[in-house]
Design an enzyme around this catalytic site. Structure first.
Site, PDB file in Angstrom:
ATOM      1  N   GLU A 178       0.820  -1.358  -0.059  1.00 46.15           N
ATOM      2  CA  GLU A 178      -0.095  -0.039  -0.167  1.00 46.15           C
ATOM      3  C   GLU A 178       0.817   1.406   0.134  1.00 46.15           C
ATOM      4  O   GLU A 178       0.896   1.934   0.899  1.00 46.15           O
ATOM      5  CB  GLU A 178      -0.992   0.012   1.180  1.00 46.15           C
ATOM      6  CG  GLU A 178      -2.060  -1.132   1.182  1.00 46.15           C
ATOM      7  CD  GLU A 178      -2.923  -1.012   2.052  1.00 46.15           C
ATOM      8  OE1 GLU A 178      -4.093  -1.664   2.110  1.00 46.15           O
ATOM      9  OE2 GLU A 178      -2.959  -0.389   3.130  1.00 46.15           O
ATOM     10  N   GLU A 372      -5.604  -8.269  -1.487  1.00 45.26           N
ATOM     11  CA  GLU A 372      -6.365  -8.014  -0.118  1.00 45.26           C
ATOM     12  C   GLU A 372      -7.760  -7.612  -0.387  1.00 45.26           C
ATOM     13  O   GLU A 372      -8.124  -6.911  -1.396  1.00 45.26           O
ATOM     14  CB  GLU A 372      -5.859  -7.138   0.596  1.00 45.26           C
ATOM     15  CG  GLU A 372      -4.339  -7.449   1.161  1.00 45.26           C
ATOM     16  CD  GLU A 372      -3.909  -5.998   2.416  1.00 45.26           C
ATOM     17  OE1 GLU A 372      -4.926  -5.474   2.745  1.00 45.26           O
ATOM     18  OE2 GLU A 372      -2.660  -5.872   2.423  1.00 45.26           O
TER      19      GLU A 372
END
Ligand code: P53
Length: 473
Positions: A178, A372
């Protein structure tokens, strides 16, 4: 619509949220190891200087679910579900305990040898993140984290060591988890401590530049070590919708979306996008670049685009609407009246996944990988040792349907790894009770429990999904 027969189904965790054993076999402290759980964690993430000087009663990453000692049993369970891929991360301070040593820690390297061998035993392909919120604490304290250009050297040295060691065991790698999280939680993403008199944006974008260069250099090293290796970037994704059809709202959503795509524009296309100078000017940011940076970025873009998706987001220029903000997610957004939310306030939007995938693919034309996705919820262990988690099955069913729709739209998708395939510590809150897994772990917020593993109802459901390659949901 049928998915490719080689579609990579699986699950994902991160070292710091699963392994525990925080000082075992020579591991050093990661920045996440000084974070507590619950309300205090939020405070500490927003004001990390407090965390540096406070002694908390409980640090969830120190033991997590003790995956360090349970990985054989856990991987066996993943294999039983039929996993083709398992996403985890290497803990950087297991390999370089302080981050700036001359030699790596052999014991740390041995652990991942054993872990990857265990995956291979069942034909499970590892997908490995190099840096998942766990930059060595020493690099934060001594060097100021990613604001310091020296981190590029420490990181590339670490990358060289692990690519050399695992080049024949691991094909798929992600450079930074991320990468856009540095804007929202700069301590987590970049080990940044920002002074009050500093231009926060300057510090964050300069640190981001260092990570972008480090990511390209890691790609270069990987390709030189083994040309078969495939490198992905990783975005905390979720399309940002305009609240209304007012052109002001539409324009704002374009600008807000650029804040996340900015990173991937560089990593996927190999150069800063055309809106960069205006974008940085508006933030009063002057990027310091070294000679050769632009060439490296250009020469070594990523092979594929991976991302997390939990929710869409929303933006508005209307001050009244702007008061109706959600809580509970590091990326704050507005309440969307059309969506329901999880117990932690994360809004549930399966169609948003299809929208996000189409946007990403339209923009980059490179294979995508959902690394995810999932529902954090409170689970109740029944007397016969299972969890009836129909809510989780429902969430995943709808998201997998949307994912398959996106593939039918023409999106090239490599795989899907659901987040926290076994219950782990929450990154945002440090809680154990925010569970994502198909496998329940007997452990509570304070760290009490037997660590025993139990199969939830969703375990059997997901097994079937994989068995039928997504045909039976
Ligand atoms: P938890 C915020 C917003 C989007 C993704 O989060 C985020 C976060 C951080 O909380 O992080 C990713 O555990 C991250 C994982 C994390 C997962 O989302 O707070 O890559 O480490 O566990 C879920 O519910």
């Amino acid at each position: 619509m049928k998915l490719d027969k080689n579609f990579l189904w699986g699950g994902a965790v991160a070292a710091n949220q699963a392994e525990g054993a925080y000082l075992e076999d020579g591991k050093g402290l990661a920045l996440v190891d000084i974070l507590p759980s619950g309300v205090k964690r939020r405070e500490a993430l927003l004001n990390p200087k407090v965390a540096l000087t406070t002694n908390y009663s409980h640090y969830p990453s120190h033991e997590s679910i003790d995956f360090y000692h349970h990985y054989k049993e856990d991987i066996k369970l993943f294999a039983e579900m039929g996993f083709k891929v398992f996403r985890t991360s290497i803990s950087w301070p297991r390999i370089f305990p302080n981050g700036d040593e001359a030699e790596p820690n052999e014991k740390g390297l041995q652990f991942y040898d054993a872990l990857f061998d265990e995956c291979k035993k069942y034909g499970i392909e590892p997908l490995v993140t190099l840096n998942h919120f766990d930059t060595p604490l020493h690099l934060v304290k001594e060097y100021g984290g990613w604001r310091n250009r020296k981190l590029v050297d420490f990181y590339t040295k670490y990358a060289q060591v692990v690519f050399d060691r695992y080049k024949d065991k691991v094909k798929y790698w992600l450079t930074f988890n991320e990468i856009n999280m540095i804007l929202h939680i700069p301590f987590f993403g970049g080990g940044l401590l920002i002074e009050e008199d500093e231009n926060e944006e300057q510090v964050k974008y300069q640190a981001a530049h260092h990570q972008l260069v480090a990511s390209s250099l890691a790609t270069k090293i990987a390709k030189e070590t083994n040309p078969q290796i495939m490198i992905g970037c990783m975005l905390a994704a979720g399309e940002i919708y305009p609240y209304s059809c007012h052109p002001n709202d539409i324009w704002k959503s374009v600008q807000e979306n650029r804040k996340q795509y900015f990173f991937i524009d560089v990593q996927a296309r190999g150069e800063y996008p055309s809106y960069t100078s205006k974008f940085l000017e508006e933030r009063n940011v002057q990027l310091e670049m070294e000679q050769g940076d632009e060439e490296i970025l250009k020469q070594y873009p990523v092979d594929f685009i991976s991302f997390s998706y939990y929710s869409s987001r929303l933006t508005s220029t209307d001050p009244e609407i702007n008061q109706n903000r959600t809580t509970g997610n590091a990326i704050k957004t507005l309440r969307n009246p059309h969506l329901k939310a999880s117990e932690w306030g994360w809004q549930i939007d399966p169609l948003g996944l299809r929208i996000t995938m189409n946007q990403l693919y339209d923009r980059y034309q490179k294979p995508l990988f959902i690394v995810e996705n999932g529902l954090g919820a409170v689970d109740e262990l029944t007397e016969d040792g299972t969890v009836d988690d129909d809510y989780r099955i429902e969430y995943m069913r709808e998201h997998i349907k949307a994912m398959i729709e996106a593939v039918s739209d023409g999106v090239d998708l490599m795989g899907y790894t659901s987040w926290g395939c076994i219950d782990i510590v929450s990154a945002g809150t440090g809680e154990m009770r925010k569970r994502y897994g198909f496998i329940y772990v007997d452990r509570d917020n304070e760290g009490n429990g037997t660590n025993k593993r139990y199969k939830k109802k969703s375990f059997y459901w997901y097994k079937k999904v994989i068995e039928t390659n997504g045909e039976e949901l």
